[in-house]
Design a protein around this motif. Structure first.
Motif, PDB file in Angstrom:
ATOM      1  N   TYR A   1      15.631  10.246  18.024  1.00  0.00           N
ATOM      2  CA  TYR A   1      14.435  10.355  17.353  1.00  0.00           C
ATOM      3  C   TYR A   1      13.419   9.444  17.278  1.00  0.00           C
ATOM      4  CZ  TYR A   1      17.219  14.247  15.647  1.00  0.00           C
ATOM      5  OH  TYR A   1      17.971  15.411  15.531  1.00  0.00           O
ATOM      6  N   GLY A   2      13.865   8.246  17.682  1.00  0.00           N
ATOM      7  CA  GLY A   2      12.556   7.187  17.853  1.00  0.00           C
ATOM      8  C   GLY A   2      12.177   6.664  16.270  1.00  0.00           C
ATOM      9  N   LEU A   3      11.295   6.417  16.193  1.00  0.00           N
ATOM     10  CA  LEU A   3      10.997   5.678  14.720  1.00  0.00           C
ATOM     11  C   LEU A   3      10.311   6.708  13.714  1.00  0.00           C
ATOM     12  CD1 LEU A   3       9.284   2.180  15.544  1.00  0.00           C
ATOM     13  CD2 LEU A   3      11.488   2.595  14.547  1.00  0.00           C
ATOM     14  N   GLY A   4      11.039   7.886  13.817  1.00  0.00           N
ATOM     15  CA  GLY A   4      10.463   9.047  12.891  1.00  0.00           C
ATOM     16  C   GLY A   4      11.084   8.825  11.511  1.00  0.00           C
ATOM     17  N   VAL A   5      11.050  10.271  11.020  1.00  0.00           N
ATOM     18  CA  VAL A   5      11.363  10.258   9.414  1.00  0.00           C
ATOM     19  C   VAL A   5      12.899  10.029   9.498  1.00  0.00           C
ATOM     20  CG1 VAL A   5      11.580  11.638   7.578  1.00  0.00           C
ATOM     21  CG2 VAL A   5       9.675  11.494   8.666  1.00  0.00           C
ATOM     22  N   GLN A   6      13.789  10.475  10.414  1.00  0.00           N
ATOM     23  CA  GLN A   6      15.130  10.534  10.264  1.00  0.00           C
ATOM     24  C   GLN A   6      15.666   9.064  10.436  1.00  0.00           C
ATOM     25  OE1 GLN A   6      13.303  12.493  12.512  1.00  0.00           O
ATOM     26  NE2 GLN A   6      14.125  14.477  12.346  1.00  0.00           N
ATOM     27  N   PHE A   7      15.084   8.095  11.349  1.00  0.00           N
ATOM     28  CA  PHE A   7      15.412   6.891  11.309  1.00  0.00           C
ATOM     29  C   PHE A   7      15.272   5.907  10.125  1.00  0.00           C
ATOM     30  CE2 PHE A   7      13.858   2.399  12.081  1.00  0.00           C
ATOM     31  CZ  PHE A   7      15.019   1.982  12.309  1.00  0.00           C
ATOM     32  N   TRP A   8      13.960   6.255   9.474  1.00  0.00           N
ATOM     33  CA  TRP A   8      13.758   5.462   8.176  1.00  0.00           C
ATOM     34  C   TRP A   8      14.753   6.000   7.122  1.00  0.00           C
ATOM     35  CZ3 TRP A   8      11.501   1.426   9.158  1.00  0.00           C
ATOM     36  CH2 TRP A   8      10.656   1.125  10.127  1.00  0.00           C
ATOM     37  N   ILE A   9      15.110   7.411   7.041  1.00  0.00           N
ATOM     38  CA  ILE A   9      15.966   7.710   6.100  1.00  0.00           C
ATOM     39  C   ILE A   9      17.471   7.051   6.532  1.00  0.00           C
ATOM     40  CG2 ILE A   9      17.329   9.841   5.221  1.00  0.00           C
ATOM     41  CD1 ILE A   9      14.758  11.214   5.765  1.00  0.00           C
ATOM     42  N   CYS A  10      17.979   7.195   7.490  1.00  0.00           N
ATOM     43  CA  CYS A  10      19.014   6.691   8.004  1.00  0.00           C
ATOM     44  C   CYS A  10      19.247   5.008   7.660  1.00  0.00           C
ATOM     45  CB  CYS A  10      19.392   6.845   9.551  1.00  0.00           C
ATOM     46  SG  CYS A  10      20.763   6.242   9.748  1.00  0.00           S
ATOM     47  N   LEU A  11      17.743   4.436   8.063  1.00  0.00           N
ATOM     48  CA  LEU A  11      18.017   2.983   7.760  1.00  0.00           C
ATOM     49  C   LEU A  11      18.082   2.656   6.396  1.00  0.00           C
ATOM     50  CD1 LEU A  11      17.404   0.080   8.678  1.00  0.00           C
ATOM     51  CD2 LEU A  11      15.103   0.320   8.371  1.00  0.00           C
ATOM     52  N   LEU A  12      17.406   3.447   5.186  1.00  0.00           N
ATOM     53  CA  LEU A  12      17.606   3.277   3.895  1.00  0.00           C
ATOM     54  C   LEU A  12      18.722   3.447   3.378  1.00  0.00           C
ATOM     55  CD1 LEU A  12      16.028   2.808   0.971  1.00  0.00           C
ATOM     56  CD2 LEU A  12      15.596   5.193   1.196  1.00  0.00           C
ATOM     57  N   LEU A  13      19.545   4.650   3.688  1.00  0.00           N
ATOM     58  CA  LEU A  13      20.931   5.076   3.352  1.00  0.00           C
ATOM     59  C   LEU A  13      21.835   3.932   3.852  1.00  0.00           C
ATOM     60  CD1 LEU A  13      21.063   8.808   4.231  1.00  0.00           C
ATOM     61  CD2 LEU A  13      20.855   7.534   1.718  1.00  0.00           C
ATOM     62  N   THR A  14      21.662   3.054   5.089  1.00  0.00           N
ATOM     63  CA  THR A  14      22.595   2.281   5.398  1.00  0.00           C
ATOM     64  C   THR A  14      22.493   0.916   4.587  1.00  0.00           C
ATOM     65  OG1 THR A  14      22.376   3.003   7.758  1.00  0.00           O
ATOM     66  CG2 THR A  14      23.427   0.925   7.644  1.00  0.00           C
ATOM     67  N   ILE A  15      21.204   0.613   4.216  1.00  0.00           N
ATOM     68  CA  ILE A  15      20.993  -0.507   3.514  1.00  0.00           C
ATOM     69  C   ILE A  15      21.601  -0.396   2.053  1.00  0.00           C
ATOM     70  CG2 ILE A  15      19.068  -1.827   2.239  1.00  0.00           C
ATOM     71  CD1 ILE A  15      17.326  -1.350   4.625  1.00  0.00           C
ATOM     72  N   LEU A  16      21.443   1.033   1.501  1.00  0.00           N
ATOM     73  CA  LEU A  16      21.982   1.236   0.214  1.00  0.00           C
ATOM     74  C   LEU A  16      23.726   1.216   0.285  1.00  0.00           C
ATOM     75  CD1 LEU A  16      19.621   3.871  -0.978  1.00  0.00           C
ATOM     76  CD2 LEU A  16      19.753   1.551  -1.674  1.00  0.00           C
ATOM     77  N   GLY A  17      24.225   1.624   1.594  1.00  0.00           N
ATOM     78  CA  GLY A  17      25.556   1.863   1.507  1.00  0.00           C
ATOM     79  C   GLY A  17      26.061   1.994   2.871  1.00  0.00           C
ATOM     80  N   TYR A  18      26.630   1.412   3.473  1.00  0.00           N
ATOM     81  CA  TYR A  18      27.134   1.623   4.973  1.00  0.00           C
ATOM     82  C   TYR A  18      27.604   3.046   5.176  1.00  0.00           C
ATOM     83  CZ  TYR A  18      29.191   1.009   9.735  1.00  0.00           C
ATOM     84  OH  TYR A  18      29.049   0.743  11.094  1.00  0.00           O
ATOM     85  N   LEU A  19      28.323   3.639   4.493  1.00  0.00           N
ATOM     86  CA  LEU A  19      29.178   4.809   4.506  1.00  0.00           C
ATOM     87  C   LEU A  19      28.089   6.130   4.667  1.00  0.00           C
ATOM     88  CD1 LEU A  19      31.630   6.586   5.028  1.00  0.00           C
ATOM     89  CD2 LEU A  19      32.092   6.601   2.607  1.00  0.00           C
ATOM     90  N   PRO A  20      27.023   6.009   3.396  1.00  0.00           N
ATOM     91  CA  PRO A  20      26.166   7.067   3.593  1.00  0.00           C
ATOM     92  C   PRO A  20      25.229   6.992   4.850  1.00  0.00           C
ATOM     93  CG  PRO A  20      26.143   6.107   1.376  1.00  0.00           C
ATOM     94  CD  PRO A  20      27.049   5.322   2.415  1.00  0.00           C
ATOM     95  N   GLY A  21      25.017   5.937   5.334  1.00  0.00           N
ATOM     96  CA  GLY A  21      24.300   5.995   6.590  1.00  0.00           C
ATOM     97  C   GLY A  21      25.032   6.499   7.619  1.00  0.00           C
TER      98      GLY A  21
END
Length: 54
Positions: A24-44
């Protein structure tokens, strides 16, 4: 499931934002995934797999 999807899924398990970035490139999906990964690896991982497979 093609070879590209297989590689994206493997990357989504190892580094979730990278797998999403490839599709998806640097779209919304990437930023949501990055945020979830920072908050917890498993949710990412779960979100990345959901986005890539669905």
């Amino acid at each position: 499931m093609g070879t590209a999807t297989f590689v994206e899924v493997i990357l989504a398990i190892l580094l979730p934002p990278v797998g999403v970035l490839l599709r998806y490139g640097l779209g919304v999906q990437f930023w949501i995934c990055l945020l979830l990964t920072i908050l917890g690896y498993l949710p990412g991982i779960i979100y990345a797999l959901y986005v890539l497979v669905a």
